[in-house]
Design a protein around this motif. Structure first.
Motif, PDB file in Angstrom:
ATOM      1  N   THR A  94      51.659 131.790  10.810  1.00  0.00           N
ATOM      2  CA  THR A  94      52.775 130.894  11.129  1.00  0.00           C
ATOM      3  C   THR A  94      53.263 131.196  12.539  1.00  0.00           C
ATOM      4  O   THR A  94      53.236 132.355  12.962  1.00  0.00           O
ATOM      5  CB  THR A  94      53.943 131.140  10.137  1.00  0.00           C
ATOM      6  N   VAL A  95      53.741 130.164  13.231  1.00  0.00           N
ATOM      7  CA  VAL A  95      54.260 130.377  14.592  1.00  0.00           C
ATOM      8  C   VAL A  95      55.411 129.409  14.867  1.00  0.00           C
ATOM      9  O   VAL A  95      55.354 128.239  14.472  1.00  0.00           O
ATOM     10  CB  VAL A  95      53.131 130.220  15.643  1.00  0.00           C
ATOM     11  N   TYR A  96      56.452 129.911  15.513  1.00  0.00           N
ATOM     12  CA  TYR A  96      57.597 129.087  15.926  1.00  0.00           C
ATOM     13  C   TYR A  96      57.999 129.473  17.340  1.00  0.00           C
ATOM     14  O   TYR A  96      58.113 130.658  17.654  1.00  0.00           O
ATOM     15  CB  TYR A  96      58.814 129.317  15.018  1.00  0.00           C
ATOM     16  N   VAL A  97      58.273 128.457  18.147  1.00  0.00           N
ATOM     17  CA  VAL A  97      58.736 128.678  19.517  1.00  0.00           C
ATOM     18  C   VAL A  97      60.135 128.070  19.636  1.00  0.00           C
ATOM     19  O   VAL A  97      60.381 126.954  19.134  1.00  0.00           O
ATOM     20  CB  VAL A  97      57.757 128.026  20.524  1.00  0.00           C
ATOM     21  N   ALA A  98      61.047 128.762  20.301  1.00  0.00           N
ATOM     22  CA  ALA A  98      62.429 128.281  20.448  1.00  0.00           C
ATOM     23  C   ALA A  98      62.431 126.878  21.056  1.00  0.00           C
ATOM     24  O   ALA A  98      61.628 126.571  21.957  1.00  0.00           O
ATOM     25  CB  ALA A  98      63.220 129.245  21.331  1.00  0.00           C
ATOM     26  N   ARG A 102      59.364 125.150  24.330  1.00  0.00           N
ATOM     27  CA  ARG A 102      58.065 124.631  23.881  1.00  0.00           C
ATOM     28  C   ARG A 102      57.267 124.074  25.055  1.00  0.00           C
ATOM     29  O   ARG A 102      57.834 123.675  26.063  1.00  0.00           O
ATOM     30  CB  ARG A 102      58.281 123.555  22.828  1.00  0.00           C
ATOM     31  N   GLY A 103      55.929 124.068  24.886  1.00  0.00           N
ATOM     32  CA  GLY A 103      55.064 123.495  25.910  1.00  0.00           C
ATOM     33  C   GLY A 103      54.868 124.379  27.124  1.00  0.00           C
ATOM     34  O   GLY A 103      54.408 123.922  28.169  1.00  0.00           O
ATOM     35  N   ARG A 104      55.216 125.665  27.009  1.00  0.00           N
ATOM     36  CA  ARG A 104      55.067 126.597  28.147  1.00  0.00           C
ATOM     37  C   ARG A 104      54.052 127.693  27.831  1.00  0.00           C
ATOM     38  O   ARG A 104      54.072 128.744  28.406  1.00  0.00           O
ATOM     39  CB  ARG A 104      56.417 127.248  28.472  1.00  0.00           C
ATOM     40  N   ARG A 105      53.231 127.461  26.807  1.00  0.00           N
ATOM     41  CA  ARG A 105      52.175 128.381  26.387  1.00  0.00           C
ATOM     42  C   ARG A 105      52.712 129.623  25.666  1.00  0.00           C
ATOM     43  O   ARG A 105      51.988 130.611  25.513  1.00  0.00           O
ATOM     44  CB  ARG A 105      51.267 128.786  27.561  1.00  0.00           C
ATOM     45  N   VAL A 106      53.951 129.565  25.214  1.00  0.00           N
ATOM     46  CA  VAL A 106      54.471 130.683  24.414  1.00  0.00           C
ATOM     47  C   VAL A 106      53.721 130.731  23.079  1.00  0.00           C
ATOM     48  O   VAL A 106      53.237 131.786  22.650  1.00  0.00           O
ATOM     49  CB  VAL A 106      55.993 130.532  24.174  1.00  0.00           C
ATOM     50  N   GLY A 107      53.582 129.561  22.430  1.00  0.00           N
ATOM     51  CA  GLY A 107      52.929 129.502  21.120  1.00  0.00           C
ATOM     52  C   GLY A 107      51.481 129.949  21.191  1.00  0.00           C
ATOM     53  O   GLY A 107      51.026 130.753  20.371  1.00  0.00           O
ATOM     54  N   SER A 108      50.748 129.448  22.195  1.00  0.00           N
ATOM     55  CA  SER A 108      49.322 129.810  22.252  1.00  0.00           C
ATOM     56  C   SER A 108      49.146 131.277  22.619  1.00  0.00           C
ATOM     57  O   SER A 108      48.245 131.945  22.102  1.00  0.00           O
ATOM     58  CB  SER A 108      48.543 128.896  23.200  1.00  0.00           C
ATOM     59  N   THR A 109      50.002 131.832  23.473  1.00  0.00           N
ATOM     60  CA  THR A 109      49.887 133.265  23.815  1.00  0.00           C
ATOM     61  C   THR A 109      50.136 134.115  22.564  1.00  0.00           C
ATOM     62  O   THR A 109      49.388 135.062  22.272  1.00  0.00           O
ATOM     63  CB  THR A 109      50.891 133.634  24.931  1.00  0.00           C
ATOM     64  N   PRO A 133      53.939 114.389  10.308  1.00  0.00           N
ATOM     65  CA  PRO A 133      53.228 114.575  11.569  1.00  0.00           C
ATOM     66  C   PRO A 133      53.756 115.798  12.322  1.00  0.00           C
ATOM     67  O   PRO A 133      54.948 116.095  12.254  1.00  0.00           O
ATOM     68  CB  PRO A 133      53.570 113.293  12.335  1.00  0.00           C
ATOM     69  N   ASN A 134      52.863 116.476  13.035  1.00  0.00           N
ATOM     70  CA  ASN A 134      53.275 117.590  13.901  1.00  0.00           C
ATOM     71  C   ASN A 134      52.192 117.756  14.984  1.00  0.00           C
ATOM     72  O   ASN A 134      51.385 118.685  14.932  1.00  0.00           O
ATOM     73  CB  ASN A 134      53.456 118.879  13.100  1.00  0.00           C
ATOM     74  N   PRO A 135      52.192 116.817  15.969  1.00  0.00           N
ATOM     75  CA  PRO A 135      51.109 116.828  16.960  1.00  0.00           C
ATOM     76  C   PRO A 135      51.026 118.146  17.736  1.00  0.00           C
ATOM     77  O   PRO A 135      49.924 118.590  18.075  1.00  0.00           O
ATOM     78  CB  PRO A 135      51.444 115.655  17.895  1.00  0.00           C
TER      79      PRO A 135
HETATM   80  C1  LIG Z   1      53.721 124.134  17.585  1.00  0.00           C
HETATM   81  C2  LIG Z   1      54.268 125.154  18.580  1.00  0.00           C
HETATM   82  C3  LIG Z   1      54.236 126.541  17.951  1.00  0.00           C
HETATM   83  C4  LIG Z   1      53.349 125.157  19.821  1.00  0.00           C
HETATM   84  O1  LIG Z   1      53.796 126.140  20.719  1.00  0.00           O
HETATM   85  P1  LIG Z   1      54.023 125.767  22.272  1.00  0.00           P
HETATM   86  O2  LIG Z   1      54.410 126.986  22.984  1.00  0.00           O
HETATM   87  O3  LIG Z   1      54.952 124.614  22.331  1.00  0.00           O
HETATM   88  O4  LIG Z   1      52.551 125.272  22.687  1.00  0.00           O
HETATM   89  P2  LIG Z   1      51.682 125.709  23.936  1.00  0.00           P
HETATM   90  O5  LIG Z   1      52.415 125.386  25.189  1.00  0.00           O
HETATM   91  O6  LIG Z   1      51.207 127.102  23.766  1.00  0.00           O
HETATM   92  O7  LIG Z   1      50.453 124.698  23.786  1.00  0.00           O
HETATM   93  C5  LIG Z   1      49.346 124.958  22.913  1.00  0.00           C
HETATM   94  C6  LIG Z   1      48.419 123.757  22.891  1.00  0.00           C
HETATM   95  O8  LIG Z   1      49.030 122.683  22.174  1.00  0.00           O
HETATM   96  C7  LIG Z   1      49.197 121.530  23.016  1.00  0.00           C
HETATM   97  N1  LIG Z   1      50.515 120.975  22.709  1.00  0.00           N
HETATM   98  C8  LIG Z   1      51.694 121.632  22.670  1.00  0.00           C
HETATM   99  N2  LIG Z   1      52.685 120.783  22.309  1.00  0.00           N
HETATM  100  C9  LIG Z   1      52.101 119.579  22.129  1.00  0.00           C
HETATM  101  C10 LIG Z   1      52.594 118.294  21.715  1.00  0.00           C
HETATM  102  N3  LIG Z   1      53.894 118.108  21.417  1.00  0.00           N
HETATM  103  N4  LIG Z   1      51.714 117.285  21.587  1.00  0.00           N
HETATM  104  C11 LIG Z   1      50.388 117.462  21.839  1.00  0.00           C
HETATM  105  N5  LIG Z   1      49.855 118.660  22.244  1.00  0.00           N
HETATM  106  C12 LIG Z   1      50.707 119.689  22.369  1.00  0.00           C
HETATM  107  C13 LIG Z   1      49.114 122.081  24.435  1.00  0.00           C
HETATM  108  O9  LIG Z   1      48.665 121.098  25.341  1.00  0.00           O
HETATM  109  C14 LIG Z   1      48.113 123.200  24.272  1.00  0.00           C
HETATM  110  O10 LIG Z   1      46.764 122.692  24.211  1.00  0.00           O
HETATM  111  P3  LIG Z   1      45.606 123.271  25.168  1.00  0.00           P
HETATM  112  O11 LIG Z   1      45.523 124.780  24.880  1.00  0.00           O
HETATM  113  O12 LIG Z   1      44.382 122.523  24.759  1.00  0.00           O
HETATM  114  O13 LIG Z   1      46.098 123.015  26.559  1.00  0.00           O
HETATM  115  C15 LIG Z   1      55.728 124.839  19.043  1.00  0.00           C
HETATM  116  O14 LIG Z   1      55.747 123.579  19.654  1.00  0.00           O
HETATM  117  C16 LIG Z   1      56.734 124.880  17.915  1.00  0.00           C
HETATM  118  O15 LIG Z   1      57.309 125.933  17.652  1.00  0.00           O
HETATM  119  N6  LIG Z   1      56.962 123.738  17.239  1.00  0.00           N
HETATM  120  C17 LIG Z   1      57.962 123.639  16.195  1.00  0.00           C
HETATM  121  C18 LIG Z   1      57.694 124.551  15.013  1.00  0.00           C
HETATM  122  C19 LIG Z   1      56.328 124.316  14.438  1.00  0.00           C
HETATM  123  O16 LIG Z   1      55.895 123.188  14.259  1.00  0.00           O
HETATM  124  N7  LIG Z   1      55.638 125.426  14.134  1.00  0.00           N
HETATM  125  C20 LIG Z   1      54.317 125.387  13.537  1.00  0.00           C
HETATM  126  C21 LIG Z   1      54.457 125.316  12.058  1.00  0.00           C
HETATM  127  S1  LIG Z   1      52.843 124.971  11.315  1.00  0.00           S
END
Ligand SMILES: CC(C)(COP(=O)(O)OP(=O)(O)OC[C@H]1O[C@@H](n2cnc3c(N)ncnc32)[C@H](O)[C@@H]1OP(=O)(O)O)[C@@H](O)C(=O)NCCC(=O)NCCS
Length: 187
Positions: A94-98, A102-109, A133-135
């Motif tokens: 599981t992963v959550y970013v504040a 979001r969108g700053r590579r915190v989740g992927s790191t 949905p959760n793109p």
């Molecule tokens: C899902 C989540 C963890 C992603 O973390 P993040 O730090 O925002 O994502 P990153 O910046 O690390 O991006 C990771 C990849 O997802 C893509 N991405 C991120 N947000 C996106 C969006 N809203 N739509 C489409 N692609 C997206 C990025 O382009 C990247 O792809 P790449 O490696 O091919 O370039 C974060 O947005 C989040 O916490 N969301 C709400 C909680 C949640 O849904 N948690 C997961 C429960 S299953």
């Protein structure tokens, strides 16, 4: 542990529980990413970090800029996918970013560090449940090598709608013969 110019990852400690609760409670209240409908208390997080943190990596991210500098901006962790013993090599991640980070590579790191550690510990596969949905989450899981292996139709009802839940899997090690027991988290 892994870090970029912006994002640093470290182990979550029980004292981090209030910050983790604040990050996740936002999504419990505002989204369907988490099927809880009631906020989690810091005490619940403290309990889980203590209960699971030596068998599974529980990781926290900080960023090096802005007003949140040094504060928790993301959390990634794993738990058993199923408590029955034959599932011992299958974890659920599981992963959550504040919200503002979001969108700053915190989740992927965070997620890449979590997966690297689970593989090194001898887990064979990692599962994730992603509400539709959760793109953002779907993109993250695909980018990290997960595959959508099934869908639970109308798995839950939240915010006035029924939601499907996608079941994602990443195979970490080919299943060949009897596996060695997984090893504890290495700090
Ligand atoms: C899902 C989540 C963890 C992603 O973390 P993040 O730090 O925002 O994502 P990153 O910046 O690390 O991006 C990771 C990849 O997802 C893509 N991405 C991120 N947000 C996106 C969006 N809203 N739509 C489409 N692609 C997206 C990025 O382009 C990247 O792809 P790449 O490696 O091919 O370039 C974060 O947005 C989040 O916490 N969301 C709400 C909680 C949640 O849904 N948690 C997961 C429960 S299953």
């Amino acid at each position: 542990m892994s870090s970029t110019d912006l994002v640093a990852v470290r182990f979550a400690e029980p004292e981090d529980a209030p910050e983790i609760a604040a990050i996740v409670n936002h999504y419990i209240a505002e989204s369907t990413a988490n099927f809880r409908t009631e906020a989690q208390t810091p005490a619940e997080w403290e309990h889980d970090i203590a209960a699971y943190g030596s068998r599974y990596p529980w990781l926290l991210a900080t960023v090096a800029d802005g007003t949140v500098r040094g504060k928790a901006v993301g959390v990634a962790y794993a738990k058993p996918w199923n408590a029955r013993q034959a599932y011992d090599w299958t974890a659920e991640a599981t992963v959550y970013v504040a919200a503002g980070q979001r969108g700053r590579r915190v989740g992927s790191t965070l997620y890449r560090e979590l997966l690297k550690r689970l593989e090194a510990q001898g887990f064979h596969s990692v599962m994730a449940q992603v509400t539709s949905p959760n793109p953002g989450s779907e993109a993250l899981h695909a980018a990290c090598g997960f595959e959508l292996v099934g869908t639970i139709k109308a798995a839950g009802y939240k915010h006035g709608e029924w939601h499907d839940v996608g079941i994602w899997q990443k195979i970490l090690a080919a299943p060949e013969g009897a596996p060695a027991p997984t090893t504890p988290v290495e700090r």
